[in-house]
Design a protein around this motif. Structure first.
Motif, PDB file in Angstrom:
ATOM      1  N   TYR A  32      -2.707   7.247  -1.251  1.00 11.99           N
ATOM      2  CA  TYR A  32      -3.666   7.027  -2.921  1.00 11.99           C
ATOM      3  C   TYR A  32      -3.087   4.913  -2.491  1.00 11.99           C
ATOM      4  O   TYR A  32      -3.763   4.859  -2.585  1.00 11.99           O
ATOM      5  CB  TYR A  32      -2.692   7.546  -3.829  1.00 11.99           C
ATOM      6  N   PHE A  33      -1.656   5.273  -2.287  1.00  9.00           N
ATOM      7  CA  PHE A  33      -1.166   4.309  -2.496  1.00  9.00           C
ATOM      8  C   PHE A  33      -1.694   2.862  -0.848  1.00  9.00           C
ATOM      9  O   PHE A  33      -2.055   2.295  -1.137  1.00  9.00           O
ATOM     10  CB  PHE A  33       0.305   3.490  -2.325  1.00  9.00           C
ATOM     11  N   PHE A  34      -1.898   3.278   0.083  1.00 13.98           N
ATOM     12  CA  PHE A  34      -2.290   3.120   1.183  1.00 13.98           C
ATOM     13  C   PHE A  34      -3.942   2.868   1.535  1.00 13.98           C
ATOM     14  O   PHE A  34      -4.607   2.234   2.450  1.00 13.98           O
ATOM     15  CB  PHE A  34      -1.632   3.199   2.474  1.00 13.98           C
ATOM     16  N   MET A  35      -4.371   3.709   1.090  1.00  5.74           N
ATOM     17  CA  MET A  35      -6.167   4.438   1.305  1.00  5.74           C
ATOM     18  C   MET A  35      -6.999   4.113   0.514  1.00  5.74           C
ATOM     19  O   MET A  35      -7.987   3.972   0.372  1.00  5.74           O
ATOM     20  CB  MET A  35      -6.081   5.529   2.202  1.00  5.74           C
ATOM     21  N   ILE A  36      -6.565   5.497  -0.532  1.00  2.53           N
ATOM     22  CA  ILE A  36      -7.289   5.044  -1.677  1.00  2.53           C
ATOM     23  C   ILE A  36      -7.842   3.783  -2.332  1.00  2.53           C
ATOM     24  O   ILE A  36      -8.512   3.168  -3.200  1.00  2.53           O
ATOM     25  CB  ILE A  36      -7.367   6.136  -2.361  1.00  2.53           C
ATOM     26  N   LYS A  37      -6.685   3.621  -3.243  1.00  2.00           N
ATOM     27  CA  LYS A  37      -6.542   2.297  -3.947  1.00  2.00           C
ATOM     28  C   LYS A  37      -6.734   1.102  -3.875  1.00  2.00           C
ATOM     29  O   LYS A  37      -7.785   0.411  -4.003  1.00  2.00           O
ATOM     30  CB  LYS A  37      -5.059   2.065  -4.203  1.00  2.00           C
ATOM     31  N   PRO A  38      -6.804   0.878  -2.432  1.00  2.00           N
ATOM     32  CA  PRO A  38      -7.065  -0.776  -1.404  1.00  2.00           C
ATOM     33  C   PRO A  38      -8.556  -0.835  -1.651  1.00  2.00           C
ATOM     34  O   PRO A  38      -9.323  -1.707  -1.452  1.00  2.00           O
ATOM     35  CB  PRO A  38      -6.711  -0.457  -0.198  1.00  2.00           C
ATOM     36  N   GLN A  39      -9.581   0.887  -1.458  1.00  2.00           N
ATOM     37  CA  GLN A  39     -10.747   0.580  -1.173  1.00  2.00           C
ATOM     38  C   GLN A  39     -11.476   0.636  -2.066  1.00  2.00           C
ATOM     39  O   GLN A  39     -12.273  -0.446  -2.867  1.00  2.00           O
ATOM     40  CB  GLN A  39     -11.596   1.869  -0.594  1.00  2.00           C
ATOM     41  N   GLN A  40     -10.510   1.706  -3.220  1.00  2.00           N
ATOM     42  CA  GLN A  40     -11.136   0.896  -4.694  1.00  2.00           C
ATOM     43  C   GLN A  40     -11.020  -0.517  -4.968  1.00  2.00           C
ATOM     44  O   GLN A  40     -12.303  -0.758  -5.503  1.00  2.00           O
ATOM     45  CB  GLN A  40     -10.576   1.818  -6.099  1.00  2.00           C
ATOM     46  N   LYS A  41     -10.595  -1.697  -4.939  1.00  2.00           N
ATOM     47  CA  LYS A  41     -10.218  -2.486  -4.778  1.00  2.00           C
ATOM     48  C   LYS A  41     -11.279  -3.362  -4.152  1.00  2.00           C
ATOM     49  O   LYS A  41     -11.420  -3.885  -5.055  1.00  2.00           O
ATOM     50  CB  LYS A  41      -8.834  -3.236  -4.532  1.00  2.00           C
ATOM     51  N   ARG A  42     -11.659  -3.220  -2.954  1.00  2.00           N
ATOM     52  CA  ARG A  42     -12.283  -3.621  -2.432  1.00  2.00           C
ATOM     53  C   ARG A  42     -14.173  -3.435  -3.233  1.00  2.00           C
ATOM     54  O   ARG A  42     -14.576  -4.174  -3.079  1.00  2.00           O
ATOM     55  CB  ARG A  42     -12.575  -3.385  -0.898  1.00  2.00           C
TER      56      ARG A  42
END
Length: 107
Positions: A32-42
């Motif tokens: 979640y913190f290394f893949m999903i969260k950054p993608q949502q931010k982008r």
């Protein structure tokens, strides 16, 4: 039946089940913190950029065409992009991204 199975596991070492659950939670948290969260931010940044488009903004289309926004039709979601002198293409608002080559880089 399941009570017998759980009782047998507890007798053999119930700690293995709790460590497995802890391991699965840790793996999900890392994902979640290394893949999903950054993608949502982008995705949020791209959406904000597309909503704040103005005429004259340098953009890149989803097909990799560089150009400048000439006209925006908010009702239909179509943007006219000037890619050369006398050449204007119509593209969907969702396929327009920020032109990173024209923005100054910070060092």
């Amino acid at each position: 039946m399941t009570q017998i199975f759980l009782a047998a596991q507890a007798a053999q070492g119930g700690g293995s089940m709790t460590s497995f659950i802890i391991m699965m939670v840790a793996i999900f948290a890392i994902m979640y913190f290394f893949m999903i969260k950054p993608q949502q931010k982008r995705q949020k940044e791209i959406q904000n950029f597309q909503n704040s488009l103005t005429e004259g903004t340098p953009v890149v289309t989803g097909g990799g065409i560089y150009g400048t926004v000439k006209k925006i039709d908010l009702a239909s979601g179509i943007i006219e992009v000037k890619i050369a002198d006398g050449v204007i293409v119509r593209v969907d608002k969702g396929s327009v991204f920020k032109d990173m080559a024209s923005t100054p880089t910070q060092k």
